[in-house]
Design an enzyme around this catalytic site. Structure first.
Site, PDB file in Angstrom:
ATOM      1  CE  LYS A  39      -0.364  -0.200   5.062  1.00  0.00           C
ATOM      2  NZ  LYS A  39      -1.216  -0.701   6.169  1.00  0.00           N
ATOM      3  CE1 TYR A 269      10.044  32.340   4.068  1.00  0.00           C
ATOM      4  CE2 TYR A 269      10.495  29.993   3.792  1.00  0.00           C
ATOM      5  CZ  TYR A 269      10.077  31.207   3.269  1.00  0.00           C
ATOM      6  OH  TYR A 269       9.692  31.282   1.969  1.00  0.00           O
TER       7      TYR A 269
HETATM    8  C1  LIG Z   1      -0.482  -1.705   6.882  1.00  0.00           C
HETATM    9  C2  LIG Z   1      -1.040  -2.980   7.316  1.00  0.00           C
HETATM   10  C3  LIG Z   1      -0.205  -4.080   7.508  1.00  0.00           C
HETATM   11  C4  LIG Z   1       1.304  -3.994   7.435  1.00  0.00           C
HETATM   12  O1  LIG Z   1       1.800  -3.414   8.625  1.00  0.00           O
HETATM   13  P1  LIG Z   1       3.374  -3.297   8.906  1.00  0.00           P
HETATM   14  O2  LIG Z   1       3.449  -2.841  10.304  1.00  0.00           O
HETATM   15  O3  LIG Z   1       3.889  -2.280   7.939  1.00  0.00           O
HETATM   16  O4  LIG Z   1       3.956  -4.625   8.687  1.00  0.00           O
HETATM   17  C5  LIG Z   1      -0.806  -5.302   7.782  1.00  0.00           C
HETATM   18  N1  LIG Z   1      -2.153  -5.413   7.896  1.00  0.00           N
HETATM   19  C6  LIG Z   1      -2.976  -4.348   7.756  1.00  0.00           C
HETATM   20  C7  LIG Z   1      -4.442  -4.534   7.904  1.00  0.00           C
HETATM   21  C8  LIG Z   1      -2.448  -3.105   7.469  1.00  0.00           C
HETATM   22  O5  LIG Z   1      -3.268  -2.060   7.339  1.00  0.00           O
END
Ligand SMILES: *Cc1c(COP(=O)(O)O)cnc(C)c1O
Length: 376
Positions: A39, A269
């Site tokens: 993702k 800034y």
């Molecule tokens: C993002 C996510 C993961 C992965 O989590 P990590 O801590 O990056 O390994 C797994 N399951 C779900 C439902 C997630 O949203």
């Protein structure tokens, strides 16, 4: 592109992504599948490239957040199964079918809708059902009996997986993860007694893999951060870490200009920094619009000539100023490292996050789209 030099870029190591995936596989063993989480453009590592690599390594499932993320993997020719984890809007249901994505259903009413769509489309649509076992976010908050009714009522679609997500996987000072696991396994046995057996149970992201919480591995684990080389810092009475991964991403920027300021000069800034000695500054082509946290103003460091050097004044939109007085001569076009390693000196997303008061995930995900990715 020849008329543009790189101002700010990331270098993603393909072999490190593959090594990290293999490290996860060594920990969970051959009997547990790995569903890498790609993702958010694979936490800025590039979802298409990362997915290709991992499918090449044998990953049969990938997990994304949205229908759009899944569709873009399909458009790039990725053929693995793709699980859409962060829910979808009713208008996106058609996209799930069109791109052959597998949804996580998050509520029992949504399951009825998905079943009606299976009737209308004439296809036995698969789904995974997420149970809210105590995280209090997405997922069906229901007991075994209610879930059983809903699953049995949805006769035209197929329950392929049952999943949950932990709220405090890294916190060994609370029983929350044990409680969530127990709630989940109770529901699973309730379904089993009634003859409903989902193919795949999956509960674990990176941390339960890294610290060997094998009761929560099920048939699949869903690591994201580990694939990119990180295990978030745990809390409490922590068991031994059994997963060794290394960051796959390095983030660099070019120096635009170097100049000498007299003692007593204000920098940037708001004039929030005043030089306490004659100071040589370098202005680096990366700012908060590239993802450098504004919170690093007057606090963070970068690596220049293999040394940690302080950020002076406010991080601005496109540039950040650093103190290079103690470095060997640097010139415009020389690169500095925002995140990565030069010799023995390193800064990873966790180091940056601690200074910025955030988490390593957000450091990686906030590297902006204008920062180009180069695969090495
Ligand atoms: C993002 C996510 C993961 C992965 O989590 P990590 O801590 O990056 O390994 C797994 N399951 C779900 C439902 C997630 O949203």
């Amino acid at each position: 592109m020849n008329s543009f030099a790189l101002r700010c870029w990331t270098e993603v190591s393909r072999h490190q992504i593959v090594d990290n995936f293999r490290a996860v596989r060594n920990v969970v063993g051959a009997s547990v599948g790995i569903m890498p989480v790609v993702k958010a453009d694979a936490y800025h590592h590039g979802a298409v490239e990362v997915s290709r690599l991992l499918v090449g390594e044998g990953a049969q499932w990938l997990a994304v957040s949205s229908v759009e993320e899944g569709a873009s993997l399909r458009q790039a020719g990725i053929q693995a199964r793709i699980l859409v984890m962060a829910d979808f809007l009713p208008a996106e249901r058609a996209g799930l079918i069109e791109y052959e994505l597998t949804p996580v259903i998050h509520s029992l009413p949504d399951l009825r809708e998905w079943d009606q769509l299976a009737v209308r489309s004439g296809m036995p649509l698969h789904y995974h059902l997420k149970i809210d076992t105590g995280m209090g976010r997405l997922g069906a908050r229901a007991g075994a009996a209610e879930i059983l009714d809903a699953v049995n009522g949805a006769r035209h679609c197929r329950l392929e997986g049952l999943m949950t997500h932990f709220a405090s996987a890294g916190d060994y000072s609370t029983p929350q993860t044990e409680e969530q696991t127990a709630t989940f396994l109770d529901i699973v046995s309730g379904l089993r007694r009634a003859g409903v057996e989902p193919h795949y149970l999956h509960l674990a992201s990176t941390i339960p893999v890294a610290y060997g919480r094998s009761r929560a591995w099920g048939q699949f684990v869903r690591p994201g951060h580990a694939i990119y080389g990180y295990v978030p810092p745990p809390r409490g009475d922590v068991p031994e870490r059994i997963l060794d991964v290394k960051p796959a991403l390095t983030w660099k920027a070019s120096i635009l200009t170097v100049k000498d300021l007299p003692e007593g000069s204000l920098v940037g800034y708001g004039g929030t920094y005043r030089t306490s000695r004659p100071t040589r500054i370098a202005v680096v082509a990366a700012g908060y619009a590239d993802g450098v946290p504004h919170q690093l103003s007057n606090k963070g460091k970068l690596i220049a000539s293999g040394k940690l050097v302080p950020i002076l004044g406010a991080v601005s939109m496109d540039v950040t100023t650093i103190d290079v007085t103690d470095c060997p001569p640097l010139a415009p076009g020389d690169s500095v490292t925002i995140l990565g390693r030069e010799g023995d000196t390193s800064l990873d997303a966790q180091d940056i996050a601690s200074v910025a008061g955030t988490i390593s995930y957000s450091i990686l995900c906030n590297i902006s789209a204008r920062v180009r990715t180069i695969y090495v």
